[in-house]
Write a protein that holds these residues in place. Structure first.
Motif, PDB file in Angstrom:
ATOM      1  N   ILE A 196       0.850  -1.192   0.000  1.00 37.72           N
ATOM      2  CA  ILE A 196       0.000   0.000   0.000  1.00 37.72           C
ATOM      3  C   ILE A 196       0.885   1.241   0.000  1.00 37.72           C
ATOM      4  O   ILE A 196       1.846   1.330   0.772  1.00 37.72           O
ATOM      5  CB  ILE A 196      -0.922   0.014   1.232  1.00 37.72           C
ATOM      6  CG1 ILE A 196      -1.786  -1.253   1.273  1.00 37.72           C
ATOM      7  CG2 ILE A 196      -1.811   1.256   1.233  1.00 37.72           C
ATOM      8  CD1 ILE A 196      -2.605  -1.406   2.546  1.00 37.72           C
ATOM      9  N   TRP A 197       0.577   2.174  -0.886  1.00 33.90           N
ATOM     10  CA  TRP A 197       1.333   3.419  -0.960  1.00 33.90           C
ATOM     11  C   TRP A 197       0.390   4.601  -0.792  1.00 33.90           C
ATOM     12  O   TRP A 197      -0.463   4.847  -1.623  1.00 33.90           O
ATOM     13  CB  TRP A 197       2.065   3.510  -2.299  1.00 33.90           C
ATOM     14  CG  TRP A 197       2.794   4.812  -2.486  1.00 33.90           C
ATOM     15  CD1 TRP A 197       2.402   5.858  -3.274  1.00 33.90           C
ATOM     16  CD2 TRP A 197       4.010   5.210  -1.866  1.00 33.90           C
ATOM     17  NE1 TRP A 197       3.318   6.882  -3.185  1.00 33.90           N
ATOM     18  CE2 TRP A 197       4.319   6.522  -2.322  1.00 33.90           C
ATOM     19  CE3 TRP A 197       4.872   4.590  -0.951  1.00 33.90           C
ATOM     20  CZ2 TRP A 197       5.456   7.199  -1.911  1.00 33.90           C
ATOM     21  CZ3 TRP A 197       6.010   5.281  -0.537  1.00 33.90           C
ATOM     22  CH2 TRP A 197       6.292   6.562  -1.015  1.00 33.90           C
ATOM     23  N   GLN A 198       0.533   5.311   0.349  1.00 32.67           N
ATOM     24  CA  GLN A 198      -0.264   6.498   0.628  1.00 32.67           C
ATOM     25  C   GLN A 198      -1.754   6.248   0.385  1.00 32.67           C
ATOM     26  O   GLN A 198      -2.455   7.041  -0.249  1.00 32.67           O
ATOM     27  CB  GLN A 198       0.240   7.683  -0.209  1.00 32.67           C
ATOM     28  CG  GLN A 198       1.664   8.068   0.130  1.00 32.67           C
ATOM     29  CD  GLN A 198       2.169   9.260  -0.650  1.00 32.67           C
ATOM     30  OE1 GLN A 198       1.486   9.774  -1.545  1.00 32.67           O
ATOM     31  NE2 GLN A 198       3.360   9.731  -0.331  1.00 32.67           N
ATOM     32  N   GLY A 199      -2.228   5.119   0.885  1.00 31.48           N
ATOM     33  CA  GLY A 199      -3.638   4.785   0.796  1.00 31.48           C
ATOM     34  C   GLY A 199      -4.062   4.083  -0.473  1.00 31.48           C
ATOM     35  O   GLY A 199      -5.206   3.635  -0.572  1.00 31.48           O
ATOM     36  N   SER A 200      -3.153   3.986  -1.460  1.00 33.02           N
ATOM     37  CA  SER A 200      -3.476   3.308  -2.720  1.00 33.02           C
ATOM     38  C   SER A 200      -2.930   1.882  -2.702  1.00 33.02           C
ATOM     39  O   SER A 200      -1.771   1.658  -2.337  1.00 33.02           O
ATOM     40  CB  SER A 200      -2.868   4.066  -3.906  1.00 33.02           C
ATOM     41  OG  SER A 200      -3.426   5.352  -4.023  1.00 33.02           O
ATOM     42  N   MET A 201      -3.749   0.927  -3.091  1.00 28.68           N
ATOM     43  CA  MET A 201      -3.329  -0.465  -3.132  1.00 28.68           C
ATOM     44  C   MET A 201      -2.503  -0.704  -4.397  1.00 28.68           C
ATOM     45  O   MET A 201      -2.979  -0.537  -5.509  1.00 28.68           O
ATOM     46  CB  MET A 201      -4.555  -1.386  -3.120  1.00 28.68           C
ATOM     47  CG  MET A 201      -4.215  -2.877  -3.142  1.00 28.68           C
ATOM     48  SD  MET A 201      -3.271  -3.410  -1.695  1.00 28.68           S
ATOM     49  CE  MET A 201      -4.474  -3.112  -0.402  1.00 28.68           C
ATOM     50  N   LEU A 202      -1.244  -1.101  -4.203  1.00 23.09           N
ATOM     51  CA  LEU A 202      -0.354  -1.360  -5.337  1.00 23.09           C
ATOM     52  C   LEU A 202      -0.329  -2.827  -5.736  1.00 23.09           C
ATOM     53  O   LEU A 202      -0.116  -3.151  -6.906  1.00 23.09           O
ATOM     54  CB  LEU A 202       1.076  -0.920  -5.005  1.00 23.09           C
ATOM     55  CG  LEU A 202       1.333   0.558  -4.758  1.00 23.09           C
ATOM     56  CD1 LEU A 202       2.838   0.797  -4.627  1.00 23.09           C
ATOM     57  CD2 LEU A 202       0.760   1.402  -5.872  1.00 23.09           C
ATOM     58  N   GLY A 203      -0.506  -3.729  -4.782  1.00 19.50           N
ATOM     59  CA  GLY A 203      -0.419  -5.147  -5.092  1.00 19.50           C
ATOM     60  C   GLY A 203      -0.174  -5.963  -3.835  1.00 19.50           C
ATOM     61  O   GLY A 203      -0.528  -5.538  -2.729  1.00 19.50           O
ATOM     62  N   ALA A 204       0.473  -7.114  -4.005  1.00 22.06           N
ATOM     63  CA  ALA A 204       0.720  -7.995  -2.871  1.00 22.06           C
ATOM     64  C   ALA A 204       2.015  -8.764  -3.062  1.00 22.06           C
ATOM     65  O   ALA A 204       2.374  -9.142  -4.179  1.00 22.06           O
ATOM     66  CB  ALA A 204      -0.438  -8.978  -2.686  1.00 22.06           C
ATOM     67  N   VAL A 205       2.715  -8.978  -1.968  1.00 19.90           N
ATOM     68  CA  VAL A 205       3.871  -9.870  -1.932  1.00 19.90           C
ATOM     69  C   VAL A 205       3.374 -11.226  -1.459  1.00 19.90           C
ATOM     70  O   VAL A 205       2.755 -11.335  -0.396  1.00 19.90           O
ATOM     71  CB  VAL A 205       4.957  -9.344  -0.969  1.00 19.90           C
ATOM     72  CG1 VAL A 205       6.041 -10.397  -0.773  1.00 19.90           C
ATOM     73  CG2 VAL A 205       5.567  -8.061  -1.500  1.00 19.90           C
ATOM     74  N   ASN A 206       3.623 -12.274  -2.255  1.00 11.18           N
ATOM     75  CA  ASN A 206       3.181 -13.621  -1.910  1.00 11.18           C
ATOM     76  C   ASN A 206       4.383 -14.483  -1.556  1.00 11.18           C
ATOM     77  O   ASN A 206       5.329 -14.594  -2.343  1.00 11.18           O
ATOM     78  CB  ASN A 206       2.431 -14.243  -3.092  1.00 11.18           C
ATOM     79  CG  ASN A 206       1.169 -13.472  -3.432  1.00 11.18           C
ATOM     80  OD1 ASN A 206       0.323 -13.257  -2.580  1.00 11.18           O
ATOM     81  ND2 ASN A 206       1.047 -13.057  -4.681  1.00 11.18           N
ATOM     82  N   LEU A 207       4.348 -15.081  -0.387  1.00 12.27           N
ATOM     83  CA  LEU A 207       5.410 -15.966   0.090  1.00 12.27           C
ATOM     84  C   LEU A 207       4.887 -17.399   0.073  1.00 12.27           C
ATOM     85  O   LEU A 207       3.834 -17.682   0.650  1.00 12.27           O
ATOM     86  CB  LEU A 207       5.831 -15.575   1.502  1.00 12.27           C
ATOM     87  CG  LEU A 207       6.396 -14.151   1.642  1.00 12.27           C
ATOM     88  CD1 LEU A 207       6.446 -13.743   3.102  1.00 12.27           C
ATOM     89  CD2 LEU A 207       7.780 -14.074   1.018  1.00 12.27           C
ATOM     90  N   PHE A 208       5.620 -18.292  -0.594  1.00 12.67           N
ATOM     91  CA  PHE A 208       5.194 -19.683  -0.755  1.00 12.67           C
ATOM     92  C   PHE A 208       6.095 -20.618   0.051  1.00 12.67           C
ATOM     93  O   PHE A 208       7.316 -20.443   0.074  1.00 12.67           O
ATOM     94  CB  PHE A 208       5.220 -20.074  -2.237  1.00 12.67           C
ATOM     95  CG  PHE A 208       4.346 -19.208  -3.101  1.00 12.67           C
ATOM     96  CD1 PHE A 208       2.969 -19.384  -3.120  1.00 12.67           C
ATOM     97  CD2 PHE A 208       4.885 -18.201  -3.885  1.00 12.67           C
ATOM     98  CE1 PHE A 208       2.150 -18.587  -3.902  1.00 12.67           C
ATOM     99  CE2 PHE A 208       4.083 -17.393  -4.678  1.00 12.67           C
ATOM    100  CZ  PHE A 208       2.715 -17.588  -4.679  1.00 12.67           C
ATOM    101  N   PHE A 209       5.469 -21.617   0.662  1.00 13.55           N
ATOM    102  CA  PHE A 209       6.191 -22.531   1.550  1.00 13.55           C
ATOM    103  C   PHE A 209       6.004 -23.974   1.091  1.00 13.55           C
ATOM    104  O   PHE A 209       4.884 -24.396   0.804  1.00 13.55           O
ATOM    105  CB  PHE A 209       5.684 -22.388   2.984  1.00 13.55           C
ATOM    106  CG  PHE A 209       5.881 -21.013   3.560  1.00 13.55           C
ATOM    107  CD1 PHE A 209       6.978 -20.727   4.345  1.00 13.55           C
ATOM    108  CD2 PHE A 209       4.966 -20.002   3.292  1.00 13.55           C
ATOM    109  CE1 PHE A 209       7.167 -19.452   4.862  1.00 13.55           C
ATOM    110  CE2 PHE A 209       5.135 -18.721   3.809  1.00 13.55           C
ATOM    111  CZ  PHE A 209       6.244 -18.442   4.594  1.00 13.55           C
TER     112      PHE A 209
END
Length: 246
Positions: free
Chosen positions: A132-145
């Motif tokens: 999230i950047w200054q209230g705007s959703m930019l995306g997601a970091v996905n961690l896989f196990f």
């Protein structure tokens, strides 16, 4: 790329080193994709994830777009969830909240259409952290196990990496929505160049796509140039029949 493992006791120290390296990169010449991939690799190692990836909101369009991943298995899974508009990154972006699911049974219950893709990739757990950047959703970091999932004491670390990833894309200046969209488009264009370079190296050297990617990252590091610049040089050399440039 390789799987990442580190002793739980080393987690805070490793996180400090990797976050310091990521922030230091912002004050030097860098490209979004190369910096992001190094960030993902550091995050995966810190939290004992097998692989990591990023999906971003497409500027001016509905849905998400794959941006970067630490290996080809994560990339395939990220691309697939973007195509079907279903999965941890999609849920994370829609809610603005982190998502953690552990175990193939739980994954199948939440995202039935993704179960086989998770199994094929060898992942049985996932954690998605919002960017999230200054209230705007930019995306997601996905961690896989491959086994287990994100430890309770590692969630803050995962989110810190996601925050730095947002900073890498948006930089440190106040951006208008149009400027932010332009930055995201530029990052996606960098990813395209890198994908082309991977294909060139895989064909020319008889490598797998993972091995080609590792070689590209290594060349960029040795020559101390941004990953995108290295990729562009490989593609240019191939287009001009310059084997030496490859």
């Amino acid at each position: 790329m390789t799987s990442y493992h580190t002793a739980p006791s080393a987690l805070p120290e490793r996180a400090v080193r990797e976050l310091a390296a990521a922030t230091a990169a912002l004050v030097r010449e860098h490209d979004v994709i190369g910096t992001t991939i190094n960030l993902l690799a550091g995050c995966a190692e810190c939290v004992q994830a097998t692989a990591a990836g990023i999906v971003v909101v497409q500027p001016g369009r509905e849905g998400l777009e794959f941006l970067a991943a630490t290996d080809h298995r994560a990339q395939h899974l990220e691309v697939y969830q973007v195509q079907i508009d279903n999965g941890p990154g999609v849920d994370c972006v829609a809610t603005g909240q982190s998502v953690t699911v552990v175990g193939t049974e739980a994954i199948g219950a939440r995202w039935p259409t993704l179960l086989e893709a998770f199994r094929a990739a060898g992942f049985s757990g996932v954690h998605a952290a919002p960017m999230i950047w200054q209230g705007s959703m930019l995306g997601a970091v996905n961690l896989f196990f491959a086994e287990g999932g994100l430890a309770d004491d590692a969630e803050l670390i995962a989110q810190a990496f996601a925050d730095i990833a947002a900073l890498v894309i948006a930089q440190t200046t106040a951006l208008s929505p149009a400027e932010l969209a332009a930055r995201t488009r530029a990052a996606l264009e960098e990813r395209t160049v890198i994908e082309r370079a991977k294909g060139v190296l895989a064909y020319a050297e008889g490598l797998s796509m993972d091995a080609a990617f590792d070689q590209l990252v290594t060349r960029a590091r040795i020559q101390a140039i941004p990953l995108t610049a290295m990729a562009a040089a490989v593609v240019h050399a191939a287009a001009n029949g310059d084997r030496q440039g490859q």
